[in-house]
Write an enzyme that holds these catalytic residues in place. Structure first.
Site, short mmCIF file in Angstrom:
data_model
loop_
_atom_site.label_atom_id
_atom_site.label_comp_id
_atom_site.label_asym_id
_atom_site.label_seq_id
_atom_site.Cartn_x
_atom_site.Cartn_y
_atom_site.Cartn_z
N LYS A 131 0.83 -1.21 0.00
CA LYS A 131 0.00 0.00 0.00
C LYS A 131 0.87 1.25 0.00
O LYS A 131 0.60 2.20 -0.74
CB LYS A 131 -0.94 0.00 1.21
N ALA A 180 -1.14 1.12 6.44
CA ALA A 180 -1.31 0.06 7.44
C ALA A 180 -2.29 -0.97 6.91
O ALA A 180 -3.13 -0.68 6.06
CB ALA A 180 -1.82 0.65 8.75
N ASP A 181 -2.17 -2.18 7.44
CA ASP A 181 -3.13 -3.23 7.14
C ASP A 181 -3.25 -4.14 8.35
O ASP A 181 -2.25 -4.50 8.97
CB ASP A 181 -2.73 -4.06 5.92
N THR A 182 -4.49 -4.48 8.69
CA THR A 182 -4.76 -5.31 9.86
C THR A 182 -5.28 -6.67 9.42
O THR A 182 -6.16 -6.76 8.55
CB THR A 182 -5.79 -4.62 10.78
#
Length: 188
Positions: free
Chosen positions: A50, A66-68
């Site tokens: 990203k 960010a990625d969760t």
């Protein structure tokens, strides 16, 4: 700063540490896990992809991405889009411990990419059918990793949490602030 995320939760969390992005540019990337990819690896890879996607079009900007990812063992739970997916996630999480990973990537104008992956451990109580149906009816699960969002009514399901609460919401504030302080962008 450019925030490479369309998540209103991430914008709200950043505001808590005094950060207001100049622009918000959610990138379009393929978020599907690769074969044999583990939840922690996926969170790290997606945050980096990203950031790089936005950095390509904004080479002079500071880019935060960010990625969760929610994982039960080696299994990666989806971002639930249907009631059936949400029910499956809740059934798997009911009475069990799971891990929430958030990858954070900070892209610098010189092309460097600083990264962290933060892990929190969450245990849900055993959920009754009525609790599951009430949560499904709320719609809070839609588009959420693991089919729940801790900052709303699902927080009542949490029996145990070890680690960062803001990580489970979607952006670990301590680590994000440390990255920004480390480059001199955020004051101590």
């Amino acid at each position: 700063m450019v925030l490479a995320s369309g998540s209103p939760r991430r914008r709200d969390l950043l505001a808590r540490i005094g950060v207001v992005p100049a622009r918000i540019l959610p990138p379009e990337i393929d978020e599907r896990p690769r074969p044999q990819e583990l939840p922690r690896q996926l969170a790290g890879r997606l945050s980096q992809e990203k950031a790089r996607a936005v950095m390509a079009g904004e080479p002079q900007a500071l880019v935060l991405a960010a990625d969760t990812v929610v994982g039960v063992g080696r299994r990666i739970l989806p971002k639930a889009e249907t009631e059936a997916q949400a029910r499956d996630c809740l059934a798997l999480l009911s009475g069990r411990r799971h891990r929430v990973y958030t990858g954070v990537a900070l892209g610098l104008p010189d092309g460097r990419l600083l990264t962290r992956v933060v892990e929190s451990v969450v245990t849900f109580q055993r959920l009754t059918a009525a609790q599951v149906e009430a949560y499904i009816a709320s719609g809070e699960w839609r588009g959420k990793a693991g089919g729940y969002t801790i900052q709303e009514s699902a927080e009542a399901f949490v029996r145990f949490l070890s680690g960062s609460h803001s990580n489970v919401v979607g952006l670990p504030l301590h680590e994000t602030a440390q990255l920004l302080r480390g480059i001199g962008w955020l004051r101590p």
